[in-house]
Design a protein around this motif. Structure first.
Motif, PDB file in Angstrom:
ATOM      1  N   ASN A 123       0.847  -1.179   0.000  1.00 37.91           N
ATOM      2  CA  ASN A 123       0.000   0.000   0.000  1.00 37.91           C
ATOM      3  C   ASN A 123       0.890   1.240   0.000  1.00 37.91           C
ATOM      4  N   ASN A 124       0.965   1.933  -1.148  1.00 38.95           N
ATOM      5  CA  ASN A 124       1.876   3.081  -1.261  1.00 38.95           C
ATOM      6  C   ASN A 124       1.534   4.203  -0.300  1.00 38.95           C
ATOM      7  N   GLY A 125       0.273   4.219   0.195  1.00 39.13           N
ATOM      8  CA  GLY A 125      -0.132   5.268   1.129  1.00 39.13           C
ATOM      9  C   GLY A 125       0.534   5.172   2.482  1.00 39.13           C
ATOM     10  N   ILE A 126       1.120   4.023   2.801  1.00 38.62           N
ATOM     11  CA  ILE A 126       1.750   3.858   4.111  1.00 38.62           C
ATOM     12  C   ILE A 126       3.272   3.862   4.007  1.00 38.62           C
ATOM     13  N   LYS A 127       3.809   4.030   2.799  1.00 40.83           N
ATOM     14  CA  LYS A 127       5.258   4.025   2.646  1.00 40.83           C
ATOM     15  C   LYS A 127       5.884   5.122   3.496  1.00 40.83           C
ATOM     16  N   ASP A 128       6.950   4.760   4.212  1.00 41.79           N
ATOM     17  CA  ASP A 128       7.716   5.667   5.081  1.00 41.79           C
ATOM     18  C   ASP A 128       6.961   6.073   6.335  1.00 41.79           C
ATOM     19  N   GLN A 129       5.733   5.583   6.533  1.00 44.18           N
ATOM     20  CA  GLN A 129       5.013   5.878   7.767  1.00 44.18           C
ATOM     21  C   GLN A 129       5.469   4.921   8.863  1.00 44.18           C
ATOM     22  N   THR A 130       5.242   5.331  10.104  1.00 44.84           N
ATOM     23  CA  THR A 130       5.514   4.464  11.252  1.00 44.84           C
ATOM     24  C   THR A 130       4.277   4.403  12.130  1.00 44.84           C
ATOM     25  N   VAL A 131       4.238   3.400  12.978  1.00 44.50           N
ATOM     26  CA  VAL A 131       3.134   3.253  13.921  1.00 44.50           C
ATOM     27  C   VAL A 131       3.302   4.283  15.037  1.00 44.50           C
ATOM     28  N   THR A 132       2.231   4.989  15.345  1.00 47.83           N
ATOM     29  CA  THR A 132       2.238   5.989  16.411  1.00 47.83           C
ATOM     30  C   THR A 132       1.302   5.561  17.529  1.00 47.83           C
ATOM     31  N   MET A 133       1.387   6.227  18.669  1.00 49.66           N
ATOM     32  CA  MET A 133       0.497   5.920  19.780  1.00 49.66           C
ATOM     33  C   MET A 133      -0.962   6.132  19.383  1.00 49.66           C
ATOM     34  N   GLY A 151      -9.289   5.413  17.829  1.00 48.76           N
ATOM     35  CA  GLY A 151      -9.990   6.378  16.984  1.00 48.76           C
ATOM     36  C   GLY A 151      -9.773   6.121  15.501  1.00 48.76           C
ATOM     37  N   ARG A 152      -9.747   7.210  14.741  1.00 47.94           N
ATOM     38  CA  ARG A 152      -9.659   7.115  13.295  1.00 47.94           C
ATOM     39  C   ARG A 152      -8.392   6.400  12.850  1.00 47.94           C
ATOM     40  N   GLN A 153      -7.258   6.744  13.481  1.00 45.54           N
ATOM     41  CA  GLN A 153      -6.002   6.118  13.053  1.00 45.54           C
ATOM     42  C   GLN A 153      -6.013   4.614  13.304  1.00 45.54           C
ATOM     43  N   THR A 154      -6.652   4.195  14.378  1.00 44.97           N
ATOM     44  CA  THR A 154      -6.764   2.755  14.645  1.00 44.97           C
ATOM     45  C   THR A 154      -7.564   2.070  13.553  1.00 44.97           C
ATOM     46  N   SER A 155      -8.680   2.694  13.189  1.00 43.39           N
ATOM     47  CA  SER A 155      -9.516   2.123  12.121  1.00 43.39           C
ATOM     48  C   SER A 155      -8.755   2.043  10.809  1.00 43.39           C
ATOM     49  N   GLU A 156      -7.977   3.081  10.516  1.00 40.22           N
ATOM     50  CA  GLU A 156      -7.204   3.079   9.284  1.00 40.22           C
ATOM     51  C   GLU A 156      -6.150   1.977   9.296  1.00 40.22           C
ATOM     52  N   LEU A 157      -5.497   1.802  10.449  1.00 40.02           N
ATOM     53  CA  LEU A 157      -4.492   0.745  10.573  1.00 40.02           C
ATOM     54  C   LEU A 157      -5.126  -0.625  10.342  1.00 40.02           C
ATOM     55  N   ILE A 158      -6.249  -0.868  10.971  1.00 39.91           N
ATOM     56  CA  ILE A 158      -6.923  -2.161  10.829  1.00 39.91           C
ATOM     57  C   ILE A 158      -7.394  -2.372   9.396  1.00 39.91           C
ATOM     58  N   GLU A 211       5.330  -1.791  18.784  1.00 40.60           N
ATOM     59  CA  GLU A 211       6.099  -0.702  19.376  1.00 40.60           C
ATOM     60  C   GLU A 211       5.896   0.588  18.588  1.00 40.60           C
ATOM     61  N   GLU A 212       5.697   1.655  19.293  1.00 40.52           N
ATOM     62  CA  GLU A 212       5.624   2.974  18.663  1.00 40.52           C
ATOM     63  C   GLU A 212       6.873   3.200  17.809  1.00 40.52           C
ATOM     64  N   GLY A 213       6.659   3.653  16.566  1.00 38.36           N
ATOM     65  CA  GLY A 213       7.772   3.885  15.654  1.00 38.36           C
ATOM     66  C   GLY A 213       8.073   2.716  14.740  1.00 38.36           C
ATOM     67  N   LEU A 221       5.216  -3.736   8.929  1.00 36.70           N
ATOM     68  CA  LEU A 221       4.000  -4.325   9.488  1.00 36.70           C
ATOM     69  C   LEU A 221       3.155  -4.949   8.381  1.00 36.70           C
ATOM     70  N   GLU A 222       3.081  -4.266   7.247  1.00 40.49           N
ATOM     71  CA  GLU A 222       2.329  -4.830   6.134  1.00 40.49           C
ATOM     72  C   GLU A 222       3.014  -6.080   5.595  1.00 40.49           C
ATOM     73  N   GLU A 223       4.337  -6.111   5.597  1.00 36.44           N
ATOM     74  CA  GLU A 223       5.064  -7.301   5.154  1.00 36.44           C
ATOM     75  C   GLU A 223       4.744  -8.495   6.062  1.00 36.44           C
ATOM     76  N   ILE A 224       4.638  -8.229   7.345  1.00 39.11           N
ATOM     77  CA  ILE A 224       4.275  -9.277   8.296  1.00 39.11           C
ATOM     78  C   ILE A 224       2.858  -9.770   8.030  1.00 39.11           C
ATOM     79  N   ALA A 225       1.924  -8.827   7.840  1.00 40.53           N
ATOM     80  CA  ALA A 225       0.533  -9.201   7.568  1.00 40.53           C
ATOM     81  C   ALA A 225       0.413  -9.978   6.263  1.00 40.53           C
TER      82      ALA A 225
END
Length: 339
Positions: free
Chosen positions: A2-12, A18-25, A101-103, A109-113
């Protein structure tokens, strides 16, 4: 990817609900785990298996999370599917919980999934429910995964560590120690270069092939943490029998044997993630090995010993020069720690 998550990291915020959790899932987990039984509700509603069922839970905290031959995602599916298979159970459903872990890099994470998706499909198991938590920086080593699997026990199959009998053959489904050796070389700066990949693999279809050939099986055990040696000591204690091994028949990849020789390690105590121990009547052993060698993950299957009445609770090795040596009972810290 998913190119939309490239270079992003997991945050608290991804764990705040909330919204970010839903987007992650939605973008990571639901995108890879989609199947008719996956739920967005608080619990999955499932059709129960016919007859008896097996249930197993495993936690995975392997470091490093990525290694030659797999990653923590593939491992989390294989570990639980294989535990079900050891009870003669066809894997049906699986739940998974992530502590991230944060960061942690989102593309990792997508590679793991993605690895979990591929491995679950191969094993024929549906991921039906899950949970995601985000821990602060330093509270978790990257990502931890806990999986629970449910399976249907095949009719006519009864296996267990207490069922080994004198005269039974001891079979391994493949060469030993590769996963433990792989993790050791990846984790430690030993200056050793060796072409070794983890044997991590889902083994239900391997077990199914054996059960289609014969139901006369006594023990099936996954030789994970502690390796084949630890498993055999556990079975010897449960069944109050002795185990005699023939060192010449134990399959070990030359590279693994070489690394163990340099570091003073015993391959029998190194973890496997794609090799099982099968104990069955001696008259069934040859056709079991023949069946195993026709399966993709068990081409190196071999009969490595037998169950005896002598020295109950002990494992004895017949050496290449014809002498007997008591295999030391595992204790203390087994190296390398794989989880």
């Amino acid at each position: 990817m998913n190119n939309g998550i490239k270079d992003q990291t997991v945050t608290m915020a991804h764990g705040a609900g909330g919204r970010q959790t839903s987007e992650l899932i939605d973008n990571i987990f639901a995108a890879h785990f989609a199947n008719p039984d996956l739920t967005a509700d608080d619990a999955a509603v499932l059709n129960p298996p016919v007859g008896k069922m097996a249930v197993s839970t495993d936690g995975f905290i392997v470091s490093p999370a990525f290694f030659p031959g797999g990653n923590i995602g593939k491992l989390s599916i294989c570990g639980t599917v294989n535990d079900l298979a050891c009870m003669g159970a066809k894997p049906l459903y699986l739940t998974c919980a992530f502590v991230i872990e944060e960061g942690f890099p989102m593309d990792k994470l997508e590679e793991i999934a993605s690895a979990m998706e591929k491995t679950a499909k191969e094993a024929g198991v549906h991921i039906v429910s899950g949970d995601t938590k985000v821990a602060g920086k330093g509270q978790v080593d990257g990502v931890f995964i806990t999986t629970t699997g449910m399976g249907q026990i095949e009719d006519g199959v009864k296996v267990g560590g207490e069922l080994a009998k004198p005269g039974d053959a001891v079979i391994v489904t493949g060469d030993i120690g590769r996963h433990g050796c792989t993790i050791l070389l990846e984790r430690e700066d030993l200056g050793i270069e060796a072409d070794i990949k983890s044997d991590c693999a889902p083994l239900w279809k391997t077990v199914e092939a054996v059960m289609n050939r014969t139901h006369d099986l006594h023990v099936i055990r996954d030789a994970t943490r502690g390796g084949v040696g630890t498993v055999l000591y556990e079975i010897a204690k449960q069944s109050q029998v002795g185990v005699q091994l023939d060192s010449a028949n134990i399959p070990v990849q030359p590279e693994v044997r070489g690394v163990c020789g340099m570091l003073g390690l015993e391959p029998l105590y190194l973890a496997c993630e794609g090799t099982m121990v099968i104990i069955a009547p001696k008259e069934e052993a040859a056709k079991i090995v023949e069946t195993l060698r026709q399966c993709p993950y068990s081409k190196n299957a071999a009969i490595i010993g037998e169950i005896t009445e002598e020295q109950p609770g002990k494992v004895v090795m017949m050496t290449e020069i014809g002498t007997q040596a008591l295999l030391p009972q595992p204790g203390g810290e087994l190296l390398p720690r794989i989880c």
